[in-house]
Design an enzyme around this catalytic site. Structure first.
Site, PDB file in Angstrom:
ATOM      1  N   HIS A  87       5.843  -0.472   0.187  1.00 40.05           N
ATOM      2  CA  HIS A  87       6.277  -0.223   1.559  1.00 40.05           C
ATOM      3  C   HIS A  87       7.697  -0.714   1.818  1.00 40.05           C
ATOM      4  CE1 HIS A  87       4.571  -4.369   2.163  1.00 40.05           C
ATOM      5  NE2 HIS A  87       5.650  -4.482   2.912  1.00 40.05           N
ATOM      6  N   ASP A 116       0.218  -1.040  -3.314  1.00 37.32           N
ATOM      7  CA  ASP A 116       1.448  -1.419  -2.612  1.00 37.32           C
ATOM      8  C   ASP A 116       2.443  -2.112  -3.542  1.00 37.32           C
ATOM      9  OD1 ASP A 116       3.155  -1.428  -0.483  1.00 37.32           O
ATOM     10  OD2 ASP A 116       2.343  -3.236   0.440  1.00 37.32           O
ATOM     11  N   SER A 164       8.334  -9.566   2.286  1.00 36.84           N
ATOM     12  CA  SER A 164       7.620  -8.527   1.543  1.00 36.84           C
ATOM     13  C   SER A 164       8.215  -8.315   0.158  1.00 36.84           C
ATOM     14  CB  SER A 164       7.690  -7.187   2.292  1.00 36.84           C
ATOM     15  OG  SER A 164       6.676  -7.086   3.231  1.00 36.84           O
TER      16      SER A 164
END
Length: 483
Positions: free
Chosen positions: A123, A153, A232
């Site tokens: 993402h 992911d 992230s």
């Protein structure tokens, strides 16, 4: 993969790999000796975080993604995660945007190979027009996407650099609840930030991957190390500085850290990046079973003799488990000798394997344990590397649709397929193709359907020429990609 060569690294009996794998050593702690300096077990002083911190910060990078207008990703996720995941990033930062404007988002990544290969979250890079990577020494590079896997992911990107500091993957299966860990990333653009915490739980499923993943695999490591927007894709490391997870999400009602963070375990991330580097897509083995958690209600209803594990409820059409003799009602309690407490642990265990791998599945049937050898299959029911239509499209990073009769007439094309959303993959990596492009030929072969295009590309290596038009513009456009 077309035109790119990869170095070979020592991998604990796993040759020809992109990254390095190590079994976790004893946590890096210092012993306090007694007065005679003879007994190092008298007491232990708190663990020293400096060794792992220095090692990890050198290998963690800052990633800035620039998206084309209106190419942001929407996902269906629980309310408590929306502030963070909200359109694309559970703890990434996204700049202001308006209709027709480009937007930027930032996240983190981890160098896993000295030749510039970096693991991050899918993402973080999904929908990006361009990627810029800033190293710990402030040098910046443009990055290209090698491949990505929405189901976990995880994504693999590369910069053109050599002799970089890299982290080795540690074995997340050896990680224990209560163990000290460090989270390293770039929250709020504060580069090279290190926070400490403990592993709070393992095998967490939080239903955050959403509609982007067709078969999501969630078995997160949960920690209380503070992570925030921008973390992230960053590193979760043990006190030896080994990479045991990729920080991916937090649970929060406010969008800021509230005590719970989640990381993709290295056992999953390592398998994904190795497959992406070799095949361009993940070669995933499947048991071919429908399963459910063993609950107190199920124990009573079905008179089960165990309270942990997953119950087999159904089989896929081409089920490896059924072929091996597993039956509906069996409770899977172990994979290769490792305990399976619930669905996330089973997903994690199987996600480490490819089609044709053999796994030892322990099932409890009417109170009796049985060990069954299962030869895994691909999602299509094959015992070979998955070259299905979906795998081809995943490698390209596009969604395609067959043209209707009305579209063919309106655009004056005899046949073709239209490109929908473009995500991470060969198309974005190699071209500036836009959504809506109509592919009419591949290597001068006319294309009449998505199925035919996939068949043409299966097994192709090297350069491929794609040609077609944009609706409203009859001029033929050409795009070259490498496979």
């Amino acid at each position: 993969m077309g035109g790119t060569s990869y170095a070979t690294y020592e991998h604990m009996s796993k040759p020809d790999t992109l990254s390095t794998w190590v079994e976790n050593a004893t946590p890096f702690v210092k012993a306090r000796l007694d007065d005679k300096n003879t007994n190092p077990k008298v007491a232990m002083i708190p663990a020293d975080f400096t060794f792992a911190s220095k090692k990890a910060t050198a290998a963690v990078v800052h990633i800035t993604s620039t998206m084309k207008p209106e190419r942001n990703v929407s996902q269906q996720i629980p309310d408590e995660f929306k502030d963070f995941f909200g359109g694309r990033d559970p703890f990434g930062q996204q700049g202001p945007q308006g209709r027709g404007q480009k937007s930027k988002a930032s996240g983190s990544g981890v160098i896993i190979n000295s030749d510039g290969f970096i693991v991050t979250n899918n993402h973080v890079i999904q929908g990006a027009e361009s990627l810029e990577v800033t190293l710990a020494n402030k040098r910046t590079y443009k990055a290209k996407v090698i491949g990505s896997d929405p189901n976990t992911d995880i994504a693999l990107i590369k910069i053109d650099a050599k002799d970089l500091p890299a982290l080795a993957f540690g074995n997340s299966e050896n990680v224990e609840v209560g163990q000290w860990v460090l989270a390293v990333g770039n929250p709020y653009n504060l580069t090279s930030t290190v926070t400490a915490g403990i592993v709070s739980a393992k095998g967490r499923s939080i239903n955050i991957l959403g509609e982007n993943a067709k078969a999501p695999i969630e078995s997160f490591i949960q920690t209380d190390a503070a992570v925030n927007p921008g973390n992230s894709g960053g590193a979760l490391v043990d006190l030896n500085g080994n990479l045991i997870g990729i920080n991916t999400a937090i649970a929060s009602q406010t969008g800021s850290f509230a005590g719970y963070s989640f990381a993709v375990p290295s056992s999953i991330a390592h398998k994904v990046v190795e497959d992406l580097s070799k095949f361009g897509s993940v070669q995933r083995g499947y048991l071919g079973v429908g399963i459910s958690e063993v609950t107190a209600e199920k124990v009573t209803t079905f008179n089960l003799k165990v309270t942990d594990g997953v119950r087999v409820e159904s089989f896929a059409d081409q089920s490896a488990a059924r072929d091996a003799g597993i039956k509906v009602g069996d409770v899977i309690t172990k994979i290769d000798g490792h305990a399976i407490l619930g669905v996330p642990q089973l997903q994690e265990a199987i996600a480490q394997h490819k089609p044709a791998d053999k796994v030892l599945v322990t099932v409890n049937r009417d109170g009796i344990d049985k060990i069954v050898t299962v030869t895994l299959k691909s999602n299509a029911g094959n015992m070979v590397a998955d070259v299905s239509d979906s795998a081809v499209l995943e490698q390209l990073g596009v969604e395609l649709q067959d043209l209707t009769a009305q579209q063919k007439k309106a655009w004056s094309v005899p046949a073709g397929v239209q490109v929908g959303q473009i995500s991470a993959g060969k198309i974005r990596q190699s071209t500036d193709m836009e959504d809506g492009f109509v592919i009419t030929k591949v290597d001068k072969t006319p294309v009449s359907s998505v199925k035919q295009l996939s068949d043409i590309l299966k097994g192709k290596k090297g350069g491929v020429m794609i040609e077609g038009i944009y609706p409203g513009n009859p001029e033929t456009q050409y795009y070259a990609i490498g496979l």
